[in-house]
Write an enzyme that holds these catalytic residues in place. Structure first.
Site, PDB file in Angstrom:
ATOM      1  N   GLY A  37     -18.608 -22.778 -33.475  1.00  0.00           N
ATOM      2  CA  GLY A  37     -19.240 -24.038 -32.512  1.00  0.00           C
ATOM      3  C   GLY A  37     -20.566 -24.485 -33.070  1.00  0.00           C
ATOM      4  N   ASP A  57     -22.210 -13.269 -27.965  1.00  0.00           N
ATOM      5  CA  ASP A  57     -20.934 -12.766 -28.730  1.00  0.00           C
ATOM      6  C   ASP A  57     -20.120 -12.102 -27.620  1.00  0.00           C
ATOM      7  OD1 ASP A  57     -18.835 -11.660 -29.826  1.00  0.00           O
ATOM      8  OD2 ASP A  57     -19.921 -10.647 -31.693  1.00  0.00           O
ATOM      9  N   ASN A 100     -13.820  -7.846 -22.175  1.00  0.00           N
ATOM     10  CA  ASN A 100     -15.120  -8.018 -21.388  1.00  0.00           C
ATOM     11  C   ASN A 100     -15.077  -9.073 -20.050  1.00  0.00           C
ATOM     12  OD1 ASN A 100     -16.360  -6.005 -22.998  1.00  0.00           O
ATOM     13  ND2 ASN A 100     -16.886  -7.580 -24.578  1.00  0.00           N
ATOM     14  N   LYS A 106     -13.389  -9.585 -12.604  1.00  0.00           N
ATOM     15  CA  LYS A 106     -13.187  -8.364 -11.485  1.00  0.00           C
ATOM     16  C   LYS A 106     -14.466  -8.174 -10.576  1.00  0.00           C
ATOM     17  CE  LYS A 106     -11.837  -3.589 -11.769  1.00  0.00           C
ATOM     18  NZ  LYS A 106     -12.769  -2.973 -12.320  1.00  0.00           N
ATOM     19  N   TYR A 146      -4.521 -14.016 -35.312  1.00  0.00           N
ATOM     20  CA  TYR A 146      -4.740 -14.824 -34.275  1.00  0.00           C
ATOM     21  C   TYR A 146      -3.540 -14.821 -33.180  1.00  0.00           C
ATOM     22  CZ  TYR A 146      -5.660 -19.576 -31.812  1.00  0.00           C
ATOM     23  OH  TYR A 146      -5.768 -20.558 -30.994  1.00  0.00           O
TER      24      TYR A 146
END
Ligand code: UDP
Length: 328
Positions: A37, A57, A100, A106, A146
């Site tokens: 990015g 990250d 994560n 949640k 990927y």
């Protein structure tokens, strides 16, 4: 004010999503680790009170203070060159990063939308691709990092939905283009436009008979926005079904850019899908969505963006050095 966390916010799609959610009156928490990015894509938002940015990250534990209504997980390298340069990060962000963020969803009771991809169909044997098609993926090929990360991402997302009752959405994104694509990411549109602007010949891989279907970014963002606000938790294809061969596409770009370049042919990369076209009946039915921007209009806007880049940016054809990134 509703709060949304957008990961991969400094990327191409992430930054357009930030713009859209700001426009819709959300408080936007943008997150990126800037491997692929660029802060330039969101720097115009930093002055806003309802925008904040975390350099993080997401493969590491993700903490966001306070309430959260929505999460959009768009962090991931997304071009074949990137997968080759940072294969381990690509796997981790799709797998550990997604885990994560599902955990965060949640914990916060937030709805989460996961960016999946047409790559989960691999080199498809069914055409056009419906959401019911299971795909044809080479697990150990160069794109496998990927494709399989994204397939795992869909599985873990459905597991959190079924087992923990988390509100989840899965968008399968087909080739999307528009301003803020990274010029040097190796994908076909920035590659052709960069070549046209530098006066180089356009490099078609293989014989150019492979097809793609390109969706303008505003249409893609509209589809994603509608899916997030819908109550549909199975995957939905969002893309433009207007299909073209790469060879014809190169000719189109030559006409659009008004250059006198030629097309030259190079080797086809391994596992390059031969055809790709979304079946968007489900998006039409469930979201009342279909793309509105034709290729001529979208490509012109995209070309205007690339033209506005500095000469220095245009010359940066070498990919940035990712050598150390896979250690994390
Ligand atoms: N391609 C090409 N020339 C280039 C870059 C890409 O002919 O300079 C081809 C590539 O082989 C593929 C198609 O264009 O068939 C789209 O490639 P891209 O990397 O944009 O994304 P993909 O759809 O393969 O993930």
């Amino acid at each position: 004010m509703k709060k949304v966390l957008i990961t991969g916010a400094a990327g191409f799609l992430g930054s357009h999503l930030c713009d859209r959610f700001i426009k819709e009156g959300f408080h936007v928490i943008a997150m990126d680790n800037l491997i692929t990015g660029d802060l330039k894509n969101i720097e115009h938002l930093f002055k806003l009170e309802n925008f904040e940015y975390y350099h993080h990250d997401v493969t590491k534990f993700v903490h966001v203070p306070g309430d959260l209504d929505y999460i959009l997980h768009f962090a991931s390298p997304a071009s074949p060159i990137d997968y080759l340069k940072i294969p381990i990060q690509t796997l981790k962000v799709g797998a550990l990063g997604t885990h994560n963020l599902l955990g965060l969803a949640k914990e916060k009771n937030a709805r989460i939308l996961i960016a999946s991809t047409s790559e989960i169909y691999g080199d498809p044997l069914v055409h056009p691709q419906t959401e019911e098609y299971y795909g044809n993926v080479n697990t150990i090929g160069p794109r496998g990092v990927y494709d399989e990360a994204k397939r795992f991402q869909e599985s873990i997302t459905m597991a959190y939905h079924r087992f923990h009752g988390v509100e989840t959405r899965i968008v399968r994104i087909f080739n999307t283009y528009g301003p803020r694509m990274r010029l040097n990411d190796g994908r076909v549109i920035p590659a052709f436009m960069g070549q046209a602007l530098r006066g180089e010949d356009l490099t078609v891989f293989g014989d150019g008979s492979q097809t793609r279907s390109f969706c303008y970014v505003d249409d893609e963002v509209e589809g994603i926005y509608r899916l997030l606000l819908s109550d549909y938790s199975n995957p939905v294809n969002i893309g433009n079904p207007h299909e073209i061969t790469i060879k014809d596409f190169a000719e189109e770009i030559i006409k659009l850019t008004g250059t006198d370049q030629k097309v030259i042919y190079k080797d086809l990369p391994q596992d390059d899908p031969m055809q790709r076209q979304p079946d968007i009946s489900k998006a039409k039915r469930i979201l009342d969505w279909e793309p509105k921007v034709g290729r001529a209009e979208g490509m012109k806007k995209t070309f205007d963006y690339f033209k506005s880049l500095s000469k220095e940016d245009l010359e940066k054809t070498e990919h940035r050095d990712f050598k150390d990134r896979n250690r994390n």
